[in-house]
Design a protein around this motif. Structure first.
Motif, PDB file in Angstrom:
ATOM      1  N   VAL A  40     -52.312  21.611 -30.789  1.00 34.14           N
ATOM      2  CA  VAL A  40     -51.835  23.313 -30.888  1.00 34.14           C
ATOM      3  C   VAL A  40     -50.855  22.646 -31.222  1.00 34.14           C
ATOM      4  N   ARG A  41     -49.915  23.819 -32.193  1.00 32.75           N
ATOM      5  CA  ARG A  41     -48.893  23.624 -32.799  1.00 32.75           C
ATOM      6  C   ARG A  41     -48.357  25.096 -32.940  1.00 32.75           C
ATOM      7  N   TRP A  42     -47.013  24.258 -32.988  1.00 33.50           N
ATOM      8  CA  TRP A  42     -45.910  25.841 -32.441  1.00 33.50           C
ATOM      9  C   TRP A  42     -46.092  26.783 -34.053  1.00 33.50           C
ATOM     10  N   ALA A  43     -46.177  28.334 -33.660  1.00 35.14           N
ATOM     11  CA  ALA A  43     -45.713  28.824 -34.889  1.00 35.14           C
ATOM     12  C   ALA A  43     -44.503  30.062 -34.720  1.00 35.14           C
ATOM     13  N   ASN A  44     -44.590  30.926 -35.461  1.00 37.62           N
ATOM     14  CA  ASN A  44     -44.005  32.199 -35.499  1.00 37.62           C
ATOM     15  C   ASN A  44     -45.170  33.792 -35.719  1.00 37.62           C
ATOM     16  N   LYS A  45     -44.742  34.068 -34.795  1.00 35.61           N
ATOM     17  CA  LYS A  45     -46.016  35.323 -35.035  1.00 35.61           C
ATOM     18  C   LYS A  45     -45.076  36.451 -35.927  1.00 35.61           C
ATOM     19  N   ALA A  46     -45.200  37.418 -36.668  1.00 37.55           N
ATOM     20  CA  ALA A  46     -44.387  38.251 -37.693  1.00 37.55           C
ATOM     21  C   ALA A  46     -43.562  38.535 -37.151  1.00 37.55           C
ATOM     22  N   CYS A  51     -44.739  31.203 -30.985  1.00 41.89           N
ATOM     23  CA  CYS A  51     -45.910  30.870 -30.034  1.00 41.89           C
ATOM     24  C   CYS A  51     -46.380  29.361 -30.576  1.00 41.89           C
ATOM     25  N   PHE A  52     -47.777  29.831 -29.779  1.00 39.32           N
ATOM     26  CA  PHE A  52     -47.951  27.986 -30.151  1.00 39.32           C
ATOM     27  C   PHE A  52     -49.769  28.936 -30.493  1.00 39.32           C
ATOM     28  N   MET A  83     -50.838  23.732 -22.953  1.00 38.64           N
ATOM     29  CA  MET A  83     -51.789  23.726 -21.757  1.00 38.64           C
ATOM     30  C   MET A  83     -52.503  25.207 -21.593  1.00 38.64           C
ATOM     31  N   GLU A  84     -51.795  25.863 -22.138  1.00 32.61           N
ATOM     32  CA  GLU A  84     -53.138  26.553 -22.294  1.00 32.61           C
ATOM     33  C   GLU A  84     -54.079  26.762 -23.673  1.00 32.61           C
ATOM     34  N   GLY A  85     -53.239  26.344 -24.478  1.00 28.70           N
ATOM     35  CA  GLY A  85     -55.064  26.343 -25.190  1.00 28.70           C
ATOM     36  C   GLY A  85     -55.726  25.617 -24.955  1.00 28.70           C
ATOM     37  N   LEU A  86     -55.495  24.563 -24.541  1.00 25.87           N
ATOM     38  CA  LEU A  86     -56.383  24.150 -23.775  1.00 25.87           C
ATOM     39  C   LEU A  86     -57.748  24.507 -22.717  1.00 25.87           C
ATOM     40  N   ALA A  87     -56.401  24.643 -21.560  1.00 30.06           N
ATOM     41  CA  ALA A  87     -57.554  25.654 -21.478  1.00 30.06           C
ATOM     42  C   ALA A  87     -58.596  26.701 -21.964  1.00 30.06           C
ATOM     43  N   TYR A  88     -58.078  27.362 -23.314  1.00 27.56           N
ATOM     44  CA  TYR A  88     -58.285  28.329 -24.024  1.00 27.56           C
ATOM     45  C   TYR A  88     -60.028  27.219 -24.107  1.00 27.56           C
ATOM     46  N   LEU A  89     -59.504  26.563 -24.987  1.00 30.05           N
ATOM     47  CA  LEU A  89     -60.597  25.685 -25.577  1.00 30.05           C
ATOM     48  C   LEU A  89     -61.682  25.407 -24.151  1.00 30.05           C
ATOM     49  N   GLN A  90     -61.013  24.706 -23.549  1.00 27.79           N
ATOM     50  CA  GLN A  90     -62.506  24.672 -22.200  1.00 27.79           C
ATOM     51  C   GLN A  90     -63.320  25.651 -21.566  1.00 27.79           C
ATOM     52  N   VAL A  91     -62.697  27.044 -21.598  1.00 28.83           N
ATOM     53  CA  VAL A  91     -63.333  28.410 -20.886  1.00 28.83           C
ATOM     54  C   VAL A  91     -63.748  28.709 -22.321  1.00 28.83           C
ATOM     55  N   HIS A  92     -63.618  28.124 -23.632  1.00 30.52           N
ATOM     56  CA  HIS A  92     -65.021  28.776 -24.701  1.00 30.52           C
ATOM     57  C   HIS A  92     -65.647  27.689 -25.248  1.00 30.52           C
ATOM     58  N   GLY A  93     -66.270  26.266 -23.944  1.00 26.13           N
ATOM     59  CA  GLY A  93     -67.345  26.085 -23.913  1.00 26.13           C
ATOM     60  C   GLY A  93     -66.980  24.325 -24.929  1.00 26.13           C
ATOM     61  N   ASN A 102     -51.098  11.248 -32.010  1.00 25.45           N
ATOM     62  CA  ASN A 102     -49.842  12.515 -31.401  1.00 25.45           C
ATOM     63  C   ASN A 102     -50.056  13.397 -30.374  1.00 25.45           C
ATOM     64  N   ILE A 103     -49.045  13.504 -29.923  1.00 27.45           N
ATOM     65  CA  ILE A 103     -48.906  14.900 -28.725  1.00 27.45           C
ATOM     66  C   ILE A 103     -49.185  15.632 -29.636  1.00 27.45           C
ATOM     67  N   GLY A 104     -50.475  16.948 -28.695  1.00 26.15           N
ATOM     68  CA  GLY A 104     -50.912  17.516 -29.213  1.00 26.15           C
ATOM     69  C   GLY A 104     -51.684  17.636 -29.625  1.00 26.15           C
ATOM     70  N   LYS A 105     -52.369  16.353 -30.010  1.00 28.80           N
ATOM     71  CA  LYS A 105     -53.622  16.423 -30.782  1.00 28.80           C
ATOM     72  C   LYS A 105     -54.723  15.895 -30.457  1.00 28.80           C
ATOM     73  N   TRP A 106     -56.015  16.241 -30.265  1.00 29.56           N
ATOM     74  CA  TRP A 106     -56.849  15.979 -29.474  1.00 29.56           C
ATOM     75  C   TRP A 106     -58.184  15.591 -30.523  1.00 29.56           C
ATOM     76  N   LEU A 107     -59.793  14.926 -29.950  1.00 26.46           N
ATOM     77  CA  LEU A 107     -60.494  15.635 -30.408  1.00 26.46           C
ATOM     78  C   LEU A 107     -61.609  15.854 -28.995  1.00 26.46           C
ATOM     79  N   VAL A 108     -62.680  16.570 -29.453  1.00 27.48           N
ATOM     80  CA  VAL A 108     -62.751  17.836 -28.784  1.00 27.48           C
ATOM     81  C   VAL A 108     -64.196  17.519 -29.270  1.00 27.48           C
ATOM     82  N   ARG A 109     -65.294  18.445 -27.766  1.00 30.71           N
ATOM     83  CA  ARG A 109     -66.179  18.736 -28.688  1.00 30.71           C
ATOM     84  C   ARG A 109     -67.172  19.469 -27.857  1.00 30.71           C
ATOM     85  N   LYS A 110     -68.718  19.859 -28.118  1.00 28.14           N
ATOM     86  CA  LYS A 110     -68.959  21.599 -27.462  1.00 28.14           C
ATOM     87  C   LYS A 110     -70.465  21.385 -27.513  1.00 28.14           C
TER      88      LYS A 110
END
Length: 148
Positions: A40-46, A51-52, A83-93, A102-110
């Motif tokens: 989950v990384r910092w980004a800039n909207k148009a 945002c992240f 944390m909202e990024g992780l919540a989004y991922l969890q809601v989607h399985g 590093n902080i912000g990098k995770w191994l996930v499974r579905k």
């Protein structure tokens, strides 16, 4: 009064036996998972607003470069914080397995069906007659390691 008490005792015993019987059934069904790395990384909207975004390696065994996660309509998924990024991922399985280096990098499974996982593996796996050479780290080069 005794009949009511007797009825309640019989009812409770029936419920208890039913719960025990359900608890003793063991499923032989195995779970199958698709794995991926996320960040989950910092980004800039148009418009320049910060945002992240969720960067994800394809769980389909394709190239391992990160790309921005998109929804089913092809739109980039944007969240306000990690944390909202992780919540989004969890809601989607997706299930968080372990944090990476590093902080912000995770191994996930579905969880996926065996049929879908097999189709994915069959479509992305190749077999080579000539064994590829592993790209060695500096330490491995120094020790003259050769993976055959």
């Amino acid at each position: 009064m005794k009949k009511i008490r007797l009825f309640l005792v019989a009812l409770l015993m029936g419920i208890t036996l039913n719960i025990r019987a359900q608890g003793n059934t063991q499923s032989t069904q195995r779970d199958y998972y698709m794995y991926s790395c996320i960040e989950v990384r910092w980004a800039n909207k148009a418009n320049g607003e910060q945002c992240f975004v969720i960067l994800i390696t394809p769980g389909d065994n394709a190239q391992q470069r990160f790309s921005i996660l998109k929804n089913d309509n092809g739109k980039a998924v944007v969240v306000r914080n990690m944390m909202e990024g992780l919540a989004y991922l969890q809601v989607h399985g997706w299930e968080l397995l372990q944090p990476r280096e590093n902080i912000g990098k995770w191994l996930v499974r579905k969880k996926v069906s065996f049929e879908n996982l097999k189709k994915l593996v069959d479509s992305t796996t190749t077999y080579e007659t000539v064994t590829p050479k592993v790209q060695l780290t500096l330490d491995e080069k120094t020790l003259k390691v050769d993976y055959e």
